[in-house]
Design a protein around this motif. Sequence first.
Motif, PDB file in Angstrom:
ATOM      1  N   HIS A  34      63.616  -2.486  84.113  1.00  0.00           N
ATOM      2  CA  HIS A  34      63.982  -3.607  83.241  1.00  0.00           C
ATOM      3  C   HIS A  34      62.762  -4.396  82.788  1.00  0.00           C
ATOM      4  O   HIS A  34      62.887  -5.349  82.034  1.00  0.00           O
ATOM      5  CB  HIS A  34      64.954  -4.537  83.979  1.00  0.00           C
ATOM      6  CG  HIS A  34      65.939  -3.772  84.798  1.00  0.00           C
ATOM      7  ND1 HIS A  34      66.936  -3.019  84.217  1.00  0.00           N
ATOM      8  CD2 HIS A  34      66.031  -3.552  86.129  1.00  0.00           C
ATOM      9  CE1 HIS A  34      67.623  -2.409  85.175  1.00  0.00           C
ATOM     10  NE2 HIS A  34      67.088  -2.699  86.335  1.00  0.00           N
ATOM     11  N   LEU A  35      61.579  -4.003  83.285  1.00  0.00           N
ATOM     12  CA  LEU A  35      60.371  -4.785  83.006  1.00  0.00           C
ATOM     13  C   LEU A  35      59.388  -4.007  82.127  1.00  0.00           C
ATOM     14  O   LEU A  35      59.379  -2.774  82.126  1.00  0.00           O
ATOM     15  CB  LEU A  35      59.668  -5.163  84.314  1.00  0.00           C
ATOM     16  CG  LEU A  35      60.507  -5.871  85.381  1.00  0.00           C
ATOM     17  CD1 LEU A  35      59.618  -6.256  86.560  1.00  0.00           C
ATOM     18  CD2 LEU A  35      61.206  -7.093  84.824  1.00  0.00           C
ATOM     19  N   ASP A  79      53.916  -8.112  82.841  1.00  0.00           N
ATOM     20  CA  ASP A  79      54.105  -9.348  83.619  1.00  0.00           C
ATOM     21  C   ASP A  79      54.010 -10.611  82.768  1.00  0.00           C
ATOM     22  O   ASP A  79      54.562 -11.652  83.143  1.00  0.00           O
ATOM     23  CB  ASP A  79      53.065  -9.434  84.754  1.00  0.00           C
ATOM     24  CG  ASP A  79      53.458  -8.568  85.940  1.00  0.00           C
ATOM     25  OD1 ASP A  79      54.457  -7.815  85.822  1.00  0.00           O
ATOM     26  OD2 ASP A  79      52.782  -8.633  86.985  1.00  0.00           O
ATOM     27  N   LEU A 132      57.224 -12.484  82.020  1.00  0.00           N
ATOM     28  CA  LEU A 132      58.098 -12.888  83.140  1.00  0.00           C
ATOM     29  C   LEU A 132      57.823 -14.312  83.618  1.00  0.00           C
ATOM     30  O   LEU A 132      56.689 -14.777  83.545  1.00  0.00           O
ATOM     31  CB  LEU A 132      57.889 -11.937  84.322  1.00  0.00           C
ATOM     32  CG  LEU A 132      58.133 -10.453  84.059  1.00  0.00           C
ATOM     33  CD1 LEU A 132      57.850  -9.660  85.331  1.00  0.00           C
ATOM     34  CD2 LEU A 132      59.559 -10.218  83.582  1.00  0.00           C
ATOM     35  N   ASN A 133      58.844 -14.958  84.117  1.00  0.00           N
ATOM     36  CA  ASN A 133      58.630 -16.262  84.749  1.00  0.00           C
ATOM     37  C   ASN A 133      58.338 -16.072  86.245  1.00  0.00           C
ATOM     38  O   ASN A 133      58.519 -14.984  86.791  1.00  0.00           O
ATOM     39  CB  ASN A 133      59.815 -17.216  84.497  1.00  0.00           C
ATOM     40  CG  ASN A 133      61.109 -16.702  85.118  1.00  0.00           C
ATOM     41  OD1 ASN A 133      61.088 -15.960  86.101  1.00  0.00           O
ATOM     42  ND2 ASN A 133      62.230 -17.097  84.551  1.00  0.00           N
ATOM     43  N   ALA A 140      59.785 -17.093  89.005  1.00  0.00           N
ATOM     44  CA  ALA A 140      60.881 -16.734  89.908  1.00  0.00           C
ATOM     45  C   ALA A 140      61.160 -15.236  89.843  1.00  0.00           C
ATOM     46  O   ALA A 140      61.396 -14.584  90.866  1.00  0.00           O
ATOM     47  CB  ALA A 140      62.134 -17.525  89.545  1.00  0.00           C
ATOM     48  N   THR A 141      61.112 -14.682  88.640  1.00  0.00           N
ATOM     49  CA  THR A 141      61.353 -13.241  88.481  1.00  0.00           C
ATOM     50  C   THR A 141      60.241 -12.441  89.148  1.00  0.00           C
ATOM     51  O   THR A 141      60.493 -11.461  89.857  1.00  0.00           O
ATOM     52  CB  THR A 141      61.440 -12.877  86.981  1.00  0.00           C
ATOM     53  OG1 THR A 141      62.437 -13.692  86.376  1.00  0.00           O
ATOM     54  CG2 THR A 141      61.792 -11.417  86.785  1.00  0.00           C
ATOM     55  N   LYS A 180      58.385 -13.322  91.612  1.00  0.00           N
ATOM     56  CA  LYS A 180      58.580 -13.453  93.060  1.00  0.00           C
ATOM     57  C   LYS A 180      59.644 -12.473  93.548  1.00  0.00           C
ATOM     58  O   LYS A 180      59.445 -11.747  94.528  1.00  0.00           O
ATOM     59  CB  LYS A 180      59.032 -14.883  93.390  1.00  0.00           C
ATOM     60  CG  LYS A 180      57.994 -15.711  94.084  1.00  0.00           C
ATOM     61  CD  LYS A 180      58.656 -17.011  94.539  1.00  0.00           C
ATOM     62  CE  LYS A 180      57.662 -17.859  95.291  1.00  0.00           C
ATOM     63  NZ  LYS A 180      58.272 -19.080  95.792  1.00  0.00           N
ATOM     64  N   GLY A 181      60.773 -12.474  92.852  1.00  0.00           N
ATOM     65  CA  GLY A 181      61.886 -11.595  93.248  1.00  0.00           C
ATOM     66  C   GLY A 181      61.489 -10.126  93.192  1.00  0.00           C
ATOM     67  O   GLY A 181      61.838  -9.331  94.076  1.00  0.00           O
ATOM     68  N   CYS A 182      60.740  -9.762  92.169  1.00  0.00           N
ATOM     69  CA  CYS A 182      60.329  -8.364  92.015  1.00  0.00           C
ATOM     70  C   CYS A 182      59.263  -7.989  93.051  1.00  0.00           C
ATOM     71  O   CYS A 182      59.228  -6.854  93.524  1.00  0.00           O
ATOM     72  CB  CYS A 182      59.824  -8.115  90.599  1.00  0.00           C
ATOM     73  SG  CYS A 182      61.135  -8.269  89.371  1.00  0.00           S
ATOM     74  N   GLU A 242      56.876 -11.739  98.852  1.00  0.00           N
ATOM     75  CA  GLU A 242      56.949 -12.644  97.687  1.00  0.00           C
ATOM     76  C   GLU A 242      55.587 -13.178  97.269  1.00  0.00           C
ATOM     77  O   GLU A 242      55.366 -13.504  96.113  1.00  0.00           O
ATOM     78  CB  GLU A 242      57.824 -13.861  98.038  1.00  0.00           C
ATOM     79  CG  GLU A 242      59.292 -13.603  97.894  1.00  0.00           C
ATOM     80  CD  GLU A 242      60.104 -14.878  98.098  1.00  0.00           C
ATOM     81  OE1 GLU A 242      59.528 -15.980  98.109  1.00  0.00           O
ATOM     82  OE2 GLU A 242      61.332 -14.743  98.263  1.00  0.00           O
ATOM     83  N   SER A 257      55.291  -5.250  86.725  1.00  0.00           N
ATOM     84  CA  SER A 257      55.809  -4.550  85.531  1.00  0.00           C
ATOM     85  C   SER A 257      54.963  -3.304  85.261  1.00  0.00           C
ATOM     86  O   SER A 257      53.754  -3.305  85.517  1.00  0.00           O
ATOM     87  CB  SER A 257      55.726  -5.455  84.307  1.00  0.00           C
ATOM     88  OG  SER A 257      56.307  -6.700  84.574  1.00  0.00           O
TER      89      SER A 257
END
Length: 369
Positions: free
Chosen positions: A111-112, A115, A118-119, A121-122, A124-126, A134, A141
């Motif tokens: 989905h990426l 980088d 991306l924000n 939070a995203t 971090k999650g990835c 984290e 990406s």
Amino acid sequence: MSQNLSIRPMLCPPGNGVFTVNTAKERKEELHQLYYQEKNPQKVEEQWLKSLEKLKDTKLALLGVCSDCGGGIQRGANWGPLFLRQSLYNLNPLYKNPNFVDLGDIRVIPHLLHDKYLNEATIKGCRKALYNDESSKLPVSPLSQTEEVLNSFYELNPQGKVITLGGDHSVSYPAVKTYLQHKLKQKKKVALIHFDAHTDLLHERLGIDLCFGSWVTHILSDLPGPEYCFQLGIRSSGKDRGHWEQAFGIQQFWNYEFKKEGAKKISQLIIEDLKKKGVEEIYVSFDIDALDETEASATGTPEENGLMVDECLNFLYLLSEEFAITGADLMEVAPFLNMPTKKPKINPEPQATLLAAQSILNFFVECML
Ligand SMILES: [Mn+2]
């Protein structure tokens, strides 16, 4: 070795770059059996990790980037690296060659793209999903990871060469950019030979600056000058050759010119020009849709009246007699796509496309090893 460790989390064994549980399991195992004489995942991983110890001294490395997030018409090039390796290794038992290492595939989150889109939070999650950490500093990406992996490779092994398998053509952005910046550091004068039906010279597409239709625009500033970029096989464009050459300062040879003059004449013209400019080494970026749709229709945007494999190989052979090809990529092979073509289908797909890709890839390997 430290660089090996730092890039290791972004990579996985060859063939595993498309994240699936059961889909294509047999196909992945078939590749591992061929390459490692082994299909047990743990043992494959062990052997692959061991082979990465040779990275520092290897002459040639292969990297798969199973990302088609930068494509936008018909996707499916994420499956390119798995199929391309299978057909290459069936022809050429590279796994036995001590001067070759398969780096494996980038661990792609489908989905990426890059980088910078991306924000926090995203990201971090990835990072948690990919690296179980984290606060990792690693990119998440595919284009960003590819840039990081290739920069580390060139730092570790300045004489090493890389063949990158895509993926949609946006993958050439990090592959070509890292190569050009590395060659600039080495004070080597290089040129880009780009085979494609399309110019890939958009500034952006729907507001996204890095994609399959715009990557060339964003690597031009890393060349000694835009006139060091040569595009071959162009035929699907809303504007004519003069527009692109004037707007960007690049050089193009459209399909009809290539057909009319022939591979020999075109290669002579380009070789003469490259010599005048003092070029020492060449990078070749090959979009499979440069080929005619009768030879390669398993791709996102097949086009008629394209170049034939033999014409391209003749051209590349003549070029390689004069210049060292020190970087290459093959993009946009989408084996599960089988679009109807405008000409009667002579060859079954995706075998025809894979056979064509096999010849081009094997040529790269032979002249870079
Ligand atoms: Mn392209």
